[in-house]
Design a protein around this motif. Structure first.
Motif, PDB file in Angstrom:
ATOM      1  N   ALA A   1       0.827  -1.214   0.000  1.00  0.00           N
ATOM      2  CA  ALA A   1       0.000   0.000   0.000  1.00  0.00           C
ATOM      3  C   ALA A   1       0.860   1.263   0.000  1.00  0.00           C
ATOM      4  CB  ALA A   1      -0.925  -0.004   1.218  1.00  0.00           C
ATOM      5  N   SER A   2       1.912   1.262   0.822  1.00  0.00           N
ATOM      6  CA  SER A   2       2.784   2.445   0.855  1.00  0.00           C
ATOM      7  C   SER A   2       3.555   2.602  -0.447  1.00  0.00           C
ATOM      8  CB  SER A   2       3.750   2.343   2.040  1.00  0.00           C
ATOM      9  OG  SER A   2       4.578   1.195   1.927  1.00  0.00           O
ATOM     10  N   PHE A   3       3.905   1.470  -1.073  1.00  0.00           N
ATOM     11  CA  PHE A   3       4.596   1.535  -2.363  1.00  0.00           C
ATOM     12  C   PHE A   3       3.689   2.141  -3.426  1.00  0.00           C
ATOM     13  CE2 PHE A   3       5.786  -0.488  -6.441  1.00  0.00           C
ATOM     14  CZ  PHE A   3       7.070   0.038  -6.564  1.00  0.00           C
ATOM     15  N   ARG A   4       2.422   1.723  -3.447  1.00  0.00           N
ATOM     16  CA  ARG A   4       1.481   2.285  -4.413  1.00  0.00           C
ATOM     17  C   ARG A   4       1.253   3.772  -4.151  1.00  0.00           C
ATOM     18  NH1 ARG A   4      -1.183  -2.759  -3.618  1.00  0.00           N
ATOM     19  NH2 ARG A   4      -2.554  -1.801  -2.061  1.00  0.00           N
TER      20      ARG A   4
END
Length: 262
Positions: free
Chosen positions: A4-7
């Motif tokens: 989620a943080s990567f997206r």
């Protein structure tokens, strides 16, 4: 880092690059005269002029390959390469205040410029080759996937080289002054206006060391049904692109630590 943080990080950088593209369009073309259309008009006029110069030439290639699409595709792709690399030396001075914003990076600035040139080149090639096809001077690309692959490889190669030019020209103004003449001198050896099959073995053995020659050979394979090339070495080109990208990122990392923002 979670998925989620990567997206979320990708969305932020995507927004940054989108904003940089809009800023680049405004600063380069503004709203005067035809404005943003110069992004397409300038390379289109140059490509048409080159195609007309080559229109009466007989190409030494079997299969009835026509000179106009040969010149349009080759010069159109070289224009993109030249523009991405030649504009790299000014990217810091043109965007220095933006480096105060943490999400904005130098690679983002170069990606924005490359994206503009890539879109411009693709639109110009579609319009000019489509027009030549409508007038009976060309045929649709015989192998679209090879044609698109050549454009993608040239984008990657030009982007990697542009990072190195940005880092080197900031350290030494002499590098910036040499970029433009070297780009023009490289055009005869780039592969834009010849095929490897035209040359004897000794000359061909030297030309295959030039990575852009393989890219232009792939472009011609994609464009013409009758064109064949047994000298294309995609791993060699990908290796060049990867090495330039790595060296460019290392150079920009070193450069970013030395840039004074005040």
């Amino acid at each position: 880092m979670t998925a989620a943080s990567f997206r979320a990080a990708l969305r932020v950088q995507g927004n940054v690059i989108g904003a940089l593209i809009l800023r680049e369009l405004h600063t380069r073309f503004g709203r005067a005269n035809i404005g943003y259309l110069w992004l397409f008009a300038e390379p289109m006029l140059l490509a048409v002029a080159v195609a007309l110069l080559h229109s009466n030439h007989d190409l030494p290639i079997a299969g009835g390959i026509r000179p106009i699409p040969f010149a349009i595709a080759g010069y159109g792709l070289f224009i993109m390469f030249r523009s991405v690399v030649s504009r790299a030396e000014t990217v810091i001075e043109a965007n220095r205040p933006l480096l105060h914003h943490r999400p904005v990076t130098i690679p983002d600035m170069l990606i924005a410029r490359m994206a503009l040139e890539a879109v411009s080149t693709i639109v110009v090639l579609i319009v000019l080759l489509g027009g030549a096809w409508a007038l009976g001077f060309a045929d649709p690309p015989a192998r679209p996937e090879a044609f698109a692959g050549a454009v993608a490889l040239m984008c990657w190669f030009a982007f990697g080289l542009s990072m190195i030019v940005t880092a080197a020209s900031h350290q030494s103004p002499v590098v910036g002054r040499l970029v433009h003449p070297l780009l023009y001198l490289s055009m005869p050896l780039s592969g834009a206006f010849f095929a490897l099959s035209w040359f004897p073995q000794g000359v061909r053995d030297l030309l295959v060391w030039v990575p852009t020659v393989h890219i232009f050979e792939l472009l011609k394979v994609g464009q013409f049904e009758a064109f064949e090339s047994r000298w294309i070495d995609l791993p060699y080109v990908i290796g060049w692109c990867g090495a330039l990208t790595l060296l460019g990122l290392l150079g920009l990392k070193h450069l970013r630590a030395r840039i004074e923002l005040s």
